[in-house]
Design an enzyme around this catalytic site. Structure first.
Site: not given
Length: 294
Positions: A55, A115
């Site tokens: 991010y 992730h």
């Protein structure tokens, strides 16, 4: 049980730590805004921030904690090791944990997730082993995965058993504390949820309001009208009452507050069941379906 939930409610993880039941996500939050946005959430009472290396805002997000003078121990901060920007594996996972600690300025990370399962078996296993070692080094408190299918989870469970045999017994292979997936009434993932429930793995739900795409569904609208709530609040309450940990996100103060307004009403058990469908309709990516070798 559901009626007793509050913004401070938590669930105890396999690691022994407590995870707040409502998370504040920062996916796609510009790094220039992340500190102020997270400060707004913390002021309202959120105590769980969900970020990720990918991010590119984990540092500014974590900066909200000292900015408000909140005790570090009162905040649950999550990050994830990415698999797109870096090859997933043992060495890079160690590096990414250290980068996350440096960028956030935190002395430990509450939760680090892999992730997604991309990268193949050896890289997935290497990443897990690195996270186990990061826990043992005191850098990370809890570990888990994101976007794994049941076949990936089975592979990991078998590998944990191998590590235990290699490294000296029970617990030496690490424990899966949390799994994160897109979950909502149109993607209930019963197979994954059942796998996790059987092992006391907390299930975090991202896209719990389906990116706004289902807010006009008749059943959702009817419940919103019945309870004097917004359709988004109905969907978030559904997540809570299904035993999930919904992750909400917004950069708008009024919406941040709205997303936390879930604790003064309760759906009936019948309403919770009626909202769930047998659809398989992701609104985001879906690595769970990828084969083991990919």
């Amino acid at each position: 049980m559901a009626s007793k939930l509050s913004l401070s409610s938590t669930v105890k993880l396999n690691s022994g730590y407590e995870l707040p039941l409502l998370g504040f996500g920062v996916y796609q939050t510009p790094k220039e805004q992340a500190t102020e946005v997270c400060k707004e959430a913390l002021k309202i009472g959120y105590r769980h921030i969900d970020s990720a290396s990918a991010y590119r805002n984990q540092g500014p997000s974590a900066a909200s904690i000292p900015a408000l003078g909140i005790a570090r121990s009162d905040i649950f901060f999550t990050t994830k090791v990415p698999v797109r920007q870096y090859p997933l594996g043992y060495d890079n996972t160690h590096k990414l944990v250290d980068i996350a600690l440096s960028e956030t300025g935190l002395d430990y990370l509450d939760l680090v997730l892999i992730h997604s399962p991309y990268g193949g078996p050896e890289n997935r296993k290497g990443a897990w082993r690195a996270l186990v070692e990061a826990v043992e080094a005191g850098k990370v408190r809890s570990i888990g995965v994101s976007n794994y299918g049941v076949h990936h989870l089975d592979e990991l469970e078998a590998y944990i058993g191998e590590l235990e045999a290699q490294r000296g017994g029970k617990g030496k292979g690490g424990v899966i504390s949390v799994g994160q997936w897109e979950v909502h009434p149109w993607l209930a993932r019963p197979d994954i949820v059942q796998w996790c429930r059987a092992r006391n793995v907390a299930v975090e739900a991202y896209c719990p309001i389906v990116r706004g795409e289902r807010l006009g569904e008749p059943k959702v609208v009817a419940l919103a009208q019945k309870y004097g709530k917004t359709p988004a609040q109905v969907l978030l309450r559904w997540s809570l009452q299904r035993g999930l940990v919904p992750l909400v996100k917004s950069v708008t103060p009024s919406r941040i507050a709205e997303n936390a307004g879930l604790f003064d009403f309760e759906l009936t058990d019948a309403e919770v069941e009626d909202l769930a469908t047998k659809d398989y309709s992701p609104c985001a990516w879906d690595p769970t379906v990828e084969p083991l070798e990919k």
